[in-house]
Scaffold this motif. Structure first.
Motif, PDB file in Angstrom:
ATOM      1  N   HIS A 318       3.892  -6.451   4.689  1.00  0.00           N
ATOM      2  CA  HIS A 318       3.423  -5.367   4.013  1.00  0.00           C
ATOM      3  C   HIS A 318       2.645  -5.801   2.784  1.00  0.00           C
ATOM      4  O   HIS A 318       3.309  -6.632   1.974  1.00  0.00           O
ATOM      5  CB  HIS A 318       4.431  -4.331   3.810  1.00  0.00           C
ATOM      6  N   THR A 319       1.365  -5.261   2.516  1.00  0.00           N
ATOM      7  CA  THR A 319       0.558  -5.702   1.292  1.00  0.00           C
ATOM      8  C   THR A 319       0.430  -4.451   0.227  1.00  0.00           C
ATOM      9  O   THR A 319       0.137  -4.771  -1.056  1.00  0.00           O
ATOM     10  CB  THR A 319      -0.731  -6.233   1.641  1.00  0.00           C
ATOM     11  N   LEU A 320       1.027  -3.268   0.563  1.00  0.00           N
ATOM     12  CA  LEU A 320       1.027  -2.193  -0.147  1.00  0.00           C
ATOM     13  C   LEU A 320       2.138  -0.944   0.080  1.00  0.00           C
ATOM     14  O   LEU A 320       2.024  -0.771   1.198  1.00  0.00           O
ATOM     15  CB  LEU A 320      -0.646  -1.462  -0.217  1.00  0.00           C
ATOM     16  N   CYS A 321       2.465  -0.598  -0.730  1.00  0.00           N
ATOM     17  CA  CYS A 321       3.317   0.830  -0.586  1.00  0.00           C
ATOM     18  C   CYS A 321       3.514   1.631  -1.656  1.00  0.00           C
ATOM     19  O   CYS A 321       3.878   1.167  -2.917  1.00  0.00           O
ATOM     20  CB  CYS A 321       4.633   0.456  -0.176  1.00  0.00           C
ATOM     21  N   GLU A 322       2.748   2.815  -1.856  1.00  0.00           N
ATOM     22  CA  GLU A 322       2.604   3.625  -2.890  1.00  0.00           C
ATOM     23  C   GLU A 322       2.723   5.233  -2.720  1.00  0.00           C
ATOM     24  O   GLU A 322       2.583   5.243  -1.490  1.00  0.00           O
ATOM     25  CB  GLU A 322       1.412   3.505  -3.569  1.00  0.00           C
ATOM     26  N   GLY A 323       3.010   5.910  -3.490  1.00  0.00           N
ATOM     27  CA  GLY A 323       3.172   7.233  -3.239  1.00  0.00           C
ATOM     28  C   GLY A 323       4.626   7.968  -3.634  1.00  0.00           C
ATOM     29  O   GLY A 323       5.565   7.475  -3.857  1.00  0.00           O
TER      30      GLY A 323
END
Length: 760
Positions: A318-323
Motif C-alpha cells: 500500500h502506498t496511500l490511505c486517506e479519508g
C-alpha cells in the motif's frame, strides 16, 4: 509677489482646482503611456495611461504634485472623464495604425466612482472612440473596498459593459480576501515597493510570492509594478507572475514615442529574462504541486476512504490511505502505508482480498469487494491505472455501507443491474452541473469519440462541440435550466481521428429539494451512420428519376452528334482536315463514355463477388492513376489497416475509387497531397477516408452531388458519381462528402463487413 509654488495651503486648494479646469480648456494636460509586457512572451499586452500637466510656470508636473489638493474640490471627475476619452481614442488610433491590439488602463479614484456617474462616462468614452470594451481596463484602489456596498453595484455595471477591472497598488491598504471574492476583479497590480525591495528584504519577497499565489488561487492575473532590475524580472518570472511594468521595460512615454520603441520593448523580456520553455516548465511544476496538494486535501476530507497499492516482488504494498472513513474504522494511515495485506489482516481475509488485488493488477476494470473492519462494513471498488500500456498502480475507493446491510440483497440486485447497463450501454451518459461543466462521463464516450471519460471530466460541455453549433447547445442547456423541462437536440462533434460525429441528445434536468435545477443528465446517441445512410438513400432515390435521366442522356448525346454532323459537312467541302478527325474522335469517345455509364446504371447487381483486401484494391487504383497524379504533381499517401478483407465485386470497387480519386486530383490544379486512410469502424464496418487539399465545395454544391448531369467539371456528366452511389447501394454501404470552399474535400466510403456477404 508670490510665485505659483509659494502660495499658502488655504488658497492653494481653490486655486489648484481652478487652474486644473483652466488647464483642460487650454489643453495643458496630456497623457504618457507605460507599457505592460507579458512575462512569458515579452509581448506588450497593455499600457497604463498616466496624467501629466505642462504648467505654464512650473513645467511638466506629475499627478502627485497637484491631484492631492485638487481632490478636495470638484475637478477630478472632469479630469478623469477627459483621461478616459483621450486614452480610448489613442488606443483606437494605435490599432488603426497597425499595432497589435492591447489594453489601455485608466486609474479611477474613489471619489468619482462613488459620487459621479462613472458608468455613463465610460460608456460615452467607448462610443465616442469606437474602441471595443475589452481593450479598456479600469484601475481602482484597495480603499474603495471600504465602501463595498456602493462600489460593488457600480463595478458590476462596468463589467456588463465589457471592460476589465484591476486593483492598483495591491498590498498597500485594505487587502481583504472578502472583497476579492465578491468583486468582479480580473487583475491585481502589486504595489511598487514590494517589488523593488523583494531582492533585499525577505519579508517583501514573501509578500510578493503570497500575492501571486493568492491571485492564482482566485483565478486572477498578476501584474508587478516598478520593475527596475534584471534580478527583479527573473524573480517575478520564476514565481509565475503574469506581467510587469517598470523602468527596466520602459518609462512612461508619449503616444508617438511608444510607436517608435514598440519593437525594442518587446525584446526586453527575451533578452534579460528566462526563456518561455523554462517558464512553461515552472508553470507545469507549480500546477502539478498544486494539484497534488489539492488532491491530498480532498482525499483527507472525503467521507469515504481511498487507498492505492503497487506490486513489488510479488507483494502488494500500500502506498496511500486517506479519508474520513478511516476515523470511523479506528485506523491510521501509518498502519496501512508501506505494508501488505498479511501484515494488516488475518491470513484468511488477507488471502481473500489478495485475489481481488490480483484481478485488478491484471487489468480487470470493474473489481469490487466488501470488507469489514472494527464494526464498519464497506465496499471497495478497484481500478487499475496504466502507464505506457502497463498497470502502474491500482487505486481503490471505499464507501461505508454499514447502514445498508439490512438491504444487502436489494443492493446486490441493483449493483448487478447497474453494472449490466453500464458495461453494455452504447449510448453516452453525461451529467452536467448548473454551469454546463461535465461531472460524469460514461465509458461509452471512448468508442463514440475516441477519448477517455477522464479527458472530458471537469470540462465544459461546449468544449467538444463544433464551433458553429455551440450557441445552439448553450441555448438548449439554458432552456432546460429555465423551464425545468426535458429537451431533445442534435449536434456535431469530432472524433479523435478527425472524423465528424453526429450526435443526438435527450437532456433531463434533475431538481433539488427546493425545486431548482441541480444537474442535467444527457443521454447521447451516435447517429452518424443513420444520418449518412439516410442522406445516401435520398441520393439513391434520385436514380429513380428515369424521365429526368433520359432527357439528360438525350441532351448529352445530341451535342456530340450535332458536332459530328457539322464536321462531316465540313469534310465534304474541305476534303478532310486532320484536326476535324481529331475532334470527331474525341466527341465519339465522349459519346461512348456516356453510353457506357448509362448502361451501367441499368444493370442488375453483380454476382462476381469475392474476398479481397482493401489495400490490394487501393494499390491497383493508385497504379492506374500514377501517370495522372504525376502529371498534376499530386502525392497520394495510403495509411491504415489495409489488410482488412471485404466481400465485393473488385472491378466495381476499383471503378468507385478511380472515380473518387480522379475527382480529387482534378480539384488540385496546383498539386498537393491526397491522404487515403483505411480505418475500422467498430467490429462490423470499415471506412476508407480520402482527404484532398483541393478547392472544396459550398454546402449548396454538396447537396446536389449525385444528381444526374450535375457536375463540378466543365465537361462532366455527373454519371460517374451516380455510378459510385449505385455501386455502394449494391454493397449495402454508403458514401459521405464533407467540404468547405478552399478547405479541401473529405470523402468517407463505408462498407458493412458482415452484411455484404449475406446480401450476395
Amino acid at each position: 509677489m508670490q510665485t505659483w509654488y509659494q502660495r499658502d495651503e488655504a488658497s492653494e486648494s481653490d486655486d489648484s482646482e481652478s487652474d486644473l479646469l483652466r488647464a483642460l480648456v487650454r489643453q495643458e494636460l496630456f497623457l504618457h503611456y507605460q507599457p505592460v509586457v507579458d512575462l512569458k512572451s515579452g509581448k506588450i499586452i497593455g499600457v497604463e495611461a498616466l496624467l501629466r500637466w505642462n504648467h505654464p510656470e512650473g513645467g511638466v508636473q506629475l499627478p502627485k504634485d497637484f491631484l492631492t489638493i485638487a481632490e478636495k474640490g470638484g475637478a477630478i471627475p472632469s479630469i478623469e472623464e477627459w483621461i478616459l476619452h483621450t486614452a480610448c481614442k489613442q488606443n483606437k488610433k494605435w490599432q488603426e495604425e497597425g499595432l497589435c491590439p492591447f489594453i489601455v488602463s485608466v486609474n479611477i479614484s474613489a471619489f468619482p466612482l462613488i459620487q459621479a456617474d462613472l458608468v455613463q462616462a465610460v460608456e460615452n468614452a467607448l462610443l465616442d472612440s469606437k474602441l471595443e470594451p475589452k481593450y479598456l481596463e479600469l484601475e481602482i484602489t484597495e480603499k474603495m473596498a471600504m465602501d463595498a456596498d456602493r462600489t460593488l453595484d457600480i463595478l458590476f455595471q462596468l463589467k456588463r459593459l465589457g471592460v476589465s477591472i484591476s486593483i492598483d497598488d495591491f498590498g498597500r491598504g485594505y487587502s481583504s480576501l472578502n472583497y476579492l471574492k465578491r468583486f468582479p476583479i480580473d487583475k491585481l497590480k502589486i504595489d511598487q515597493p514590494f517589488v523593488q525591495h523583494s531582492m533585499e528584504d525577505e519579508t517583501e519577497e514573501s509578500v510578493v510570492k503570497t500575492i501571486i499565489g493568492m491571485a492564482k488561487n482566485l483565478r486572477l492575473q498578476v501584474v508587478a509594478e516598478g520593475v527596475e532590475t534584471q534580478e527583479q524580472l527573473v524573480f517575478l518570472q520564476q514565481n509565475l507572475c503574469d506581467a510587469a511594468q517598470g523602468h527596466l521595460i520602459s518609462k512612461p512615454v508619449s503616444a508617438e514615442r511608444l510607436v517608435e520603441i514598440y519593437t525594442r520593448v518587446q525584446e526586453i523580456v527575451p533578452d534579460k529574462g528566462i526563456g518561455p520553455d523554462q517558464i512553461e516548465q515552472l508553470r507545469k511544476r507549480e500546477a502539478f504541486s498544486q494539484a497534488r496538494l489539492e488532491l491530498s486535501e480532498a482525499l483527507k476530507n472525503q467521507q469515504g476512504m481511498t487507498f492505492k497499492f503497487v506490486k513489488l516482488e510479488n507483494r502488494y504494498i500500500h502506498t496511500l490511505c486517506e479519508g474520513e472513513l478511516m476515523n470511523r474504522m479506528g485506523i491510521l494511515s501509518e498502519q496501512i502505508v508501506g505494508k501488505e495485506l498479511i501484515e494488516i489482516l488475518d491470513p484468511a481475509e488477507a488471502a481473500r482480498k489478495t485475489n481481488y488485488y490480483e484481478r485488478a493488477w491484471n487489468g480487470e476494470q470493474y473489481v469490487n469487494y466488501e470488507g469489514y473492519i472494527n464494526g464498519v462494513n464497506y465496499i471497495a471498488a478497484l481500478r487499475p491505472i496504466y502507464q505506457s500500456g502497463k498497470v502502474k498502480e491500482v487505486i481503490a475507493s471505499c464507501v461505508d455501507i454499514t447502514e445498508l446491510k439490512k438491504t444487502e440483497e436489494a443492493l446486490r440486485a441493483s449493483e448487478a443491474k447497474y453494472r449490466l447497463i453500464a458495461e453494455n450501454m452504447s449510448d453516452i451518459i453525461v451529467v452536467l452541473d448548473q454551469g454546463g461543466i461535465i461531472t460524469y462521463m460514461s465509458p461509452a464516450v471512448s468508442s463514440v469519440l475516441g477519448v477517455t471519460p477522464e479527458e472530458l471530466q471537469d470540462q465544459h460541455i461546449l468544449n467538444f462541440i463544433l464551433p458553429k453549433e455551440k450557441e445552439k447547445v448553450h441555448q438548449a442547456v439554458e432552456e432546460m435550466i429555465e423551464w425545468k423541462l426535458p429537451k431533445q437536440l442534435s449536434f456535431s462533434s469530432t472524433h479523435r481521428n478527425g472524423s465528424k460525429v453526429i450526435l443526438e441528445a435527450k437532456g433531463t434536468p434533475v431538481l433539488d429539494s427546493q425545486g431548482e435545477v441541480q444537474q442535467i443528465i444527457l443521454i447521447i446517441r451516435n447517429i452518424t451512420a443513420q444520418v449518412h445512410a439516410e442522406e445516401f438513400l435520398r441520393k439513391i432515390d434520385r436514380l429513380a428519376a428515369v424521365g429526368h435521366l433520359a432527357a439528360g442522356v438525350a441532351h448529352e448525346i445530341r451535342n456530340p452528334v450535332t458536332s459530328i454532323k457539322g464536321f462531316v459537312q465540313l469534310l465534304k467541302q474541305d476534303h478532310g482536315k486532320q484536326e476535324y478527325f481529331d475532334i470527331m474522335l474525341a466527341e465519339f469517345q465522349q459519346l461512348e463514355n456516356i453510353l457506357r455509364e448509362f448502361v451501367f446504371l441499368t444493370q442488375e447487381r453483380s454476382s462476381s463477388y469475392e474476398q479481397v483486401s482493401v489495400g490490394t484494391i487501393l494499390d491497383n487504383v493508385m497504379a492506374h492513376l500514377q501517370e495522372k497524379s504525376l502529371h498534376h504533381k499530386i502525392k497520394i499517401d495510403l495509411t491504415g489497416e489495409q489488410e482488412i478483407i471485404i466481400w465485393c465485386d473488385p472491378t466495381q470497387i476499383r471503378q468507385l475509387f478511380i472515380n473518387i480519386l480522379s475527382n480529387s486530383i482534378e480539384a488540385m490544379p496546383n498539386g498537393g497531397m491526397i491522404q487515403v486512410s483505411v480505418l475500422p469502424e467498430g467490429h462490423d464496418k470499415v471506412m476508407i477516408r480520402i482527404v484532398d487539399e483541393g478547392c472544396g465545395m459550398s454546402e449548396e454544391r454538396l447537396k446536389r452531388l449525385g444528381e444526374p448531369f450535375y457536375s463540378t467539371k466543365e465537361k462532366g456528366t455527373g454519371l460517374g458519381l451516380m455510378i459510385s452511389y449505385k455501386i455502394m447501394e449494391y454493397h449495402q454501404g454508403y458514401i459521405h462528402f464533407s467540404s468547405e470552399p478552399q478547405q479541401g474535400t473529405t470523402v468517407e466510403v463505408v462498407f458493412p463487413l458482415d452484411k455484404v456477404r449475406s446480401a450476395t
